[in-house]
Structures are given as structure tokens and as C-alpha cells.
Design an enzyme around this catalytic site. Structure first.
Site, PDB file in Angstrom:
ATOM      1  N   ASP A 204     -80.535  19.105  33.253  1.00 55.80           N
ATOM      2  CA  ASP A 204     -80.508  19.408  34.683  1.00 55.80           C
ATOM      3  C   ASP A 204     -81.587  18.570  35.368  1.00 55.80           C
ATOM      4  OD1 ASP A 204     -82.979  20.487  34.108  1.00 55.80           O
ATOM      5  OD2 ASP A 204     -82.548  22.491  34.841  1.00 55.80           O
ATOM      6  N   ASP A 206     -84.985  19.174  37.919  1.00 54.54           N
ATOM      7  CA  ASP A 206     -85.864  20.220  38.451  1.00 54.54           C
ATOM      8  C   ASP A 206     -86.740  19.670  39.578  1.00 54.54           C
ATOM      9  OD1 ASP A 206     -85.410  22.291  36.154  1.00 54.54           O
ATOM     10  OD2 ASP A 206     -85.952  20.445  35.115  1.00 54.54           O
ATOM     11  N   ASP A 328     -82.238  22.602  39.685  1.00 53.47           N
ATOM     12  CA  ASP A 328     -83.103  23.743  39.975  1.00 53.47           C
ATOM     13  C   ASP A 328     -84.047  23.376  41.106  1.00 53.47           C
ATOM     14  OD1 ASP A 328     -82.107  25.435  38.023  1.00 53.47           O
ATOM     15  OD2 ASP A 328     -83.569  24.831  36.503  1.00 53.47           O
TER      16      ASP A 328
HETATM   17  N1  CTP Z   1     -88.890  27.088  33.742  1.00 52.90           N
HETATM   18  C1  CTP Z   1     -89.431  28.234  34.254  1.00 52.90           C
HETATM   19  N2  CTP Z   1     -88.635  29.291  34.571  1.00 52.90           N
HETATM   20  C2  CTP Z   1     -87.305  29.220  34.388  1.00 52.90           C
HETATM   21  C3  CTP Z   1     -86.723  28.055  33.874  1.00 52.90           C
HETATM   22  C4  CTP Z   1     -87.564  26.995  33.556  1.00 52.90           C
HETATM   23  O1  CTP Z   1     -90.640  28.303  34.443  1.00 52.90           O
HETATM   24  N3  CTP Z   1     -86.535  30.256  34.693  1.00 52.90           N
HETATM   25  C5  CTP Z   1     -89.754  25.977  33.408  1.00 52.90           C
HETATM   26  C6  CTP Z   1     -89.789  25.741  31.920  1.00 52.90           C
HETATM   27  O2  CTP Z   1     -90.864  26.409  31.332  1.00 52.90           O
HETATM   28  C7  CTP Z   1     -89.960  24.260  31.824  1.00 52.90           C
HETATM   29  C8  CTP Z   1     -89.437  23.721  33.136  1.00 52.90           C
HETATM   30  O3  CTP Z   1     -89.239  24.826  33.991  1.00 52.90           O
HETATM   31  O4  CTP Z   1     -91.331  23.959  31.741  1.00 52.90           O
HETATM   32  C9  CTP Z   1     -88.182  22.932  32.968  1.00 52.90           C
HETATM   33  O5  CTP Z   1     -87.197  23.706  32.336  1.00 52.90           O
HETATM   34  P1  CTP Z   1     -85.819  23.124  31.872  1.00 52.90           P
HETATM   35  O6  CTP Z   1     -85.140  22.445  32.991  1.00 52.90           O
HETATM   36  O7  CTP Z   1     -85.068  24.222  31.213  1.00 52.90           O
HETATM   37  O8  CTP Z   1     -86.220  22.113  30.694  1.00 52.90           O
HETATM   38  P2  CTP Z   1     -86.615  20.582  30.715  1.00 52.90           P
HETATM   39  O9  CTP Z   1     -87.903  20.468  30.000  1.00 52.90           O
HETATM   40  O10 CTP Z   1     -86.548  20.017  32.083  1.00 52.90           O
HETATM   41  O11 CTP Z   1     -85.510  19.954  29.780  1.00 52.90           O
HETATM   42  P3  CTP Z   1     -84.065  19.412  30.200  1.00 52.90           P
HETATM   43  O12 CTP Z   1     -84.197  17.938  30.217  1.00 52.90           O
HETATM   44  O13 CTP Z   1     -83.150  19.875  29.118  1.00 52.90           O
HETATM   45  O14 CTP Z   1     -83.702  19.974  31.530  1.00 52.90           O
HETATM   46 MN    MN Z   2     -84.859  20.333  33.300  1.00 57.16          MN
HETATM   47 MN    MN Z   3     -84.326  23.567  34.812  1.00 56.06          MN
END
Ligand code: CTP
Ligand code: MN
Ligand code: MN
Ligand code: MN
Length: 404
Positions: A204, A206, A328
Site C-alpha cells: 500500500d 502510507d 492509508d
Molecule cells: N501502522 C500503524 N497502525 C496501523 C497500521 C499500520 O501504526 N493500523 C504502522 C505500522 O506499524 C508500520 C506503518 O504503519 O510502521 C506502515 O504499515 P504497513 O503499511 O502495514 O507496512 P509497510 O511497512 O509500509 O509495508 P508495506 O510495504 O507492505 O506496505
Molecule cells: Mn505500507
Molecule cells: Mn499501511
């Protein structure tokens, strides 16, 4: 052959937040195996086992060279009996038998497919499996009631399981910046998550949004979402309001690891090729399937019609000029921004380890909102990530070295 005395020994700190973990992994054969077992444990709601495997995998990621012998691992932290057994198997046989049998298992395959649907977690997937649902077709046929997120997740299944590229993340970043500029001038957008750590792809994108004047950010999310919606950028969105102020358990100690910022879980409709800065006209957004049906396609019989319809759908899919991407969005007041950036940059294990370090080693409580010193009984203010690491008595680790 290398004798035991010749193999390099490693010296590695036990908390992931004390280590520099880049994307340059010298032991992916081992970390892939351990990560799969971690994932399997998480999918089965065995969180303790999951964390143990994640810690072991993270330790192996931090090693500066490739491990070739078990004797090199002597004295290393984070490696439990089970993880050591898996590592030994991989070193001796090239693969771990436990990993191989997990990958082959009907349950693991089903859990992967079902939790691959946005909005479906381990608990829902487990319930469906117990009802005999192992794949998307069986799910569609089952008549299960799906919530709005799950319906969207199923509809955009293939797109959402296709990794997001950095170029796509940047293209979405421009859209989010435009949205934010349109509703409140001076607002700032920061790319967080895996892309901030330098990853080339992600599941995703963020973003963290703030405004330099405290309080101006209140109510920002609904306006941003309304703008995005009016421009046709959103396929799905669920906005949750900020619950930080009314929380009773203290801001630094939320009931769960979830933070309480105003947030939006969304699915963006991203026009393809946009990330290459092409000049595709806007009306291509509305390209209909009929436009991609080749003129020579003519049906004479039912069977041909069926074939034609299949080709037609494939043509439509291959000509689709947009794709769905999970995004997100989080809004933070500027006073909490440094904590929010730190908390949303990840990796998840790095964050977990930071909080564990704060609690166990420093008698402090860290969240994505604040840092509370339980000894001095006060909040510690910070305007940068560097300051937070300093409060925690940790060497500063830049985002690109938080890939634990
Ligand atoms: N996070 C959070 N609360 C959530 C979801 C995520 O605080 N409900 C934080 C996670 O702890 C992480 C960050 O947001 O540090 C990013 O989460 P995520 O998008 O799930 O993972 P990524 O590290 O960005 O990996 P990816 O590339 O798969 O998206
Ligand atoms: Mn992410
Ligand atoms: Mn995320
Ligand atoms: Mn290296």
C-alpha cells in the site's frame, strides 16, 4: 571446507531498534523461511510464535555477511530452539521441511488466498475455512455476507495483490498533496511506511498529513476525502475520527498498539501511465469495454459467443487504463508529528522493538502520539525523530536502516 576457527562470528544487539537493518539482506534463504513461519503463525492467531520467528528473521537480516555454518550463530540473541532448527535445515538441505510442508498445506494456501482480500483478517478466514471455503470461487458461491471493505477487496483482488511501485506511490503522493492544498493551504504531506524506508515496492502507500499551525488540522480528513471523492479518485474509503483526546488510558499508553489519529483506509483509482508523467487525456478514464472489442470479433454460434465474451473480458482487463491501489491516510497535529512519523515509518517489528525498549529498558511509554517518562512522570516533547531516539538513549537509526 572452512574450519570452525576460521568462520566469522557476529556481534549483534538484541533489540532490532539498536541495529541498522538495510534492504541489503545477505541471508534471504534463511529470512524467507523464518518469515513464512512467522506469517503462518500470525495467520493462525499464534502471536507469540509469530513474534519469535519475526525476531529471528530480523536478526538474520541484520547480519553483515551470508551465514554458512551453524557455528557462526553461537551466542547470538533472538534465536530460539525452533528457529535454530529451521536455520539448520536450510543450511544443510537447502530448504526447511517445515516450511515446505506449510507451503503445501491446504490450510495455509486457503489462509493466504482469503486474507489476500482487503478487509479479511485471520479470524474471518479461519471461520470461512471451517465452513469449507478455501478459495475465491467457493467464497463467491457460498453466499457469505461481505462487508463494504470485503466487497471492495474482492472486486479489486488482483490489483490489490499486485505490488505498488515507487512511481505509483509518487503519483498518488501528488494527488494527495493536491487534495490537501485545495482544502487547507499550508498543509504538509509526508510519505511514510515502507517507501520512506527505501523499499521499491509495497502492499500500500502510507501518508501522514499535518499543518504547521496546531489545531488547523482538525476536521481536515473529511475535507480531503470529499475532494478526492469529487475528483473520482476513490474506489473505497473508510474514515475513522480521532479518538485520542477522549481516551482515558493516557495518550502514551493506548489500549492496543493501534493509534487514535484521524485516519482513512482507502482504495485509490490510479490512472495507469500517470506515474510516467504521460499526457493521457482524462476521458480515457471512461474507456468502455466496447472500445477495446476488436472489430473482427463476430459471433455466429453460442460457443463462439462464449469464446468471444471471454476474449472480450481479457481484452478489457489488459486495456484497463486504471488500477486499484491501497492507500492509508493519517492526520496528525504538528505537536505529535515527530511521533507519528516515527510510528508510521515502520517496519512493524522495528516499532514493536522501540516500544519494548522504551518500556523495559527506559521505563518510558512510546506511542505514535507521545513519549511518557514514567520515572519523571512527564511527557517528553520532540519535534524530530532524532530527539526521540536521543530521549530513548538510542543511536539515531535513519529510515533506510529500519528494515528489520
Ligand atoms: N501502522 C500503524 N497502525 C496501523 C497500521 C499500520 O501504526 N493500523 C504502522 C505500522 O506499524 C508500520 C506503518 O504503519 O510502521 C506502515 O504499515 P504497513 O503499511 O502495514 O507496512 P509497510 O511497512 O509500509 O509495508 P508495506 O510495504 O507492505 O506496505
Ligand atoms: Mn505500507
Ligand atoms: Mn499501511
Ligand atoms: Mn552489506
Amino acid at each position: 571446507q572452512i574450519s570452525e576457527a576460521e568462520v566469522a562470528l557476529f556481534s549483534v544487539s538484541s533489540y532490532a531498534c539498536q541495529r541498522r537493518t538495510t534492504l541489503d539482506n545477505h541471508n534471504s534463504n534463511l529470512t524467507d523461511a523464518l518469515s513464512l513461519l512467522a506469517e503462518n503463525a500470525e495467520l493462525n492467531n499464534e502471536d507469540g510464535r509469530g513474534v519469535a520467528f519475526r525476531r529471528a528473521a530480523a536478526l538474520m537480516k541484520a547480519l553483515p555477511t551470508q551465514v554458512i555454518s551453524m557455528s557462526q550463530l553461537r551466542g547470538l540473541p533472538c534465536l530460539g530452539e525452533h528457529s535454530l532448527r529451521v536455520i539448520k535445515d536450510v543450511l544443510e538441505n537447502g530448504v526447511s521441511s517445515e516450511v515446505e510442508s506449510t507451503k503445501q498445506s491446504k490450510r495455509y494456501k486457503a489462509l493466504k488466498i482469503l486474507t489476500g482480500i482487503f478487509g479479511v483478517g485471520a479470524k474471518t478466514a479461519d471461520r470461512w475455512i471451517r465452513e469449507g471455503i478455501y478459495n475465491l470461487e467457493q467464497l463467491r458461491d457460498s453466499g457469505q455476507t461481505l462487508n463494504r471493505a470485503q466487497k471492495s477487496g474482492l472486486e479489486h483482488y488482483d490489483d490489490l495483490n499486485e505490488p505498488v511501485t515507487k512511481a505509483e506511490a509518487d503519483a498518488i503522493g501528488e494527488i494527495v498533496q493536491k487534495a490537501v492544498d485545495s482544502v487547507l493551504t499550508g498543509s504538509q504531506v509526508a510519505l511514510t511506511g515502507g517507501f520512506r524506508r527505501g523499499k521499491l515496492t509495497g502492499h500500500d502507500v502510507d501518508f501522514l498529513i499535518t499543518h504547521p499551525e496546531e489545531g488547523k488540522e482538525v476536521g481536515l480528513m473529511p475535507k480531503v476525502v470529499a475532494w478526492l471523492e469529487s475528483q473520482g479518485f476513490l474506489l473505497y474509503q473508510k474514515t475513522t475520527r480521532n479518538s485520542y483526546l477522549e481516551s482515558k488510558d493516557g495518550p502514551a499508553r493506548p489500549a492496543s498498539n493501534m493509534d487514535r489519529f484521524e485516519r482513512c483506509f482507502s482504495i485509490f483509482k490510479l490512472t495507469k501511465g500517470k506515474e510516467q508523467e504521460s499526457t493521457q487525456p482524462e476521458e480515457q478514464n471512461d474507456l468502455k469495454t466496447k472500445d477495446v472489442l476488436r472489430p473482427h470479433m463476430q459471433a455466429d454460434t453460442d460457443q463462439q459467443l462464449c469464446e468471444l465474451s471471454k476474449n472480450y473480458q481479457m481484452e478489457a482487463a489488459s486495456h484497463k487504463i486504471w488500477r486499484a491501489v491501497r492507500v492509508d491516510l493519517v492526520v496528525s497535529p504538528i505537536s505529535q508529528f515527530a511521533f507519528a512519523v516515527l510510528g508510521w515509518t515502520g517496519s512493524k517489528l522495528f516499532e514493536r522493538e522501540l516500544r519494548r525498549w522504551a518500556g523495559h529498558e527506559k521505563n518510558m511509554s512510546l506511542s505514535s502520539h507521545a513519549l511518557f517518562d514514567n520515572t519523571q512522570n512527564k511527557y517528553l516533547r520532540a519535534t524530530s525523530e532524532e530527539e526521540i531516539f536521543a530521549y530513548l538513549g538510542l543511536e539515531y537509526i535513519p529510515p533506510s536502516e529500519r528494515n528489520a
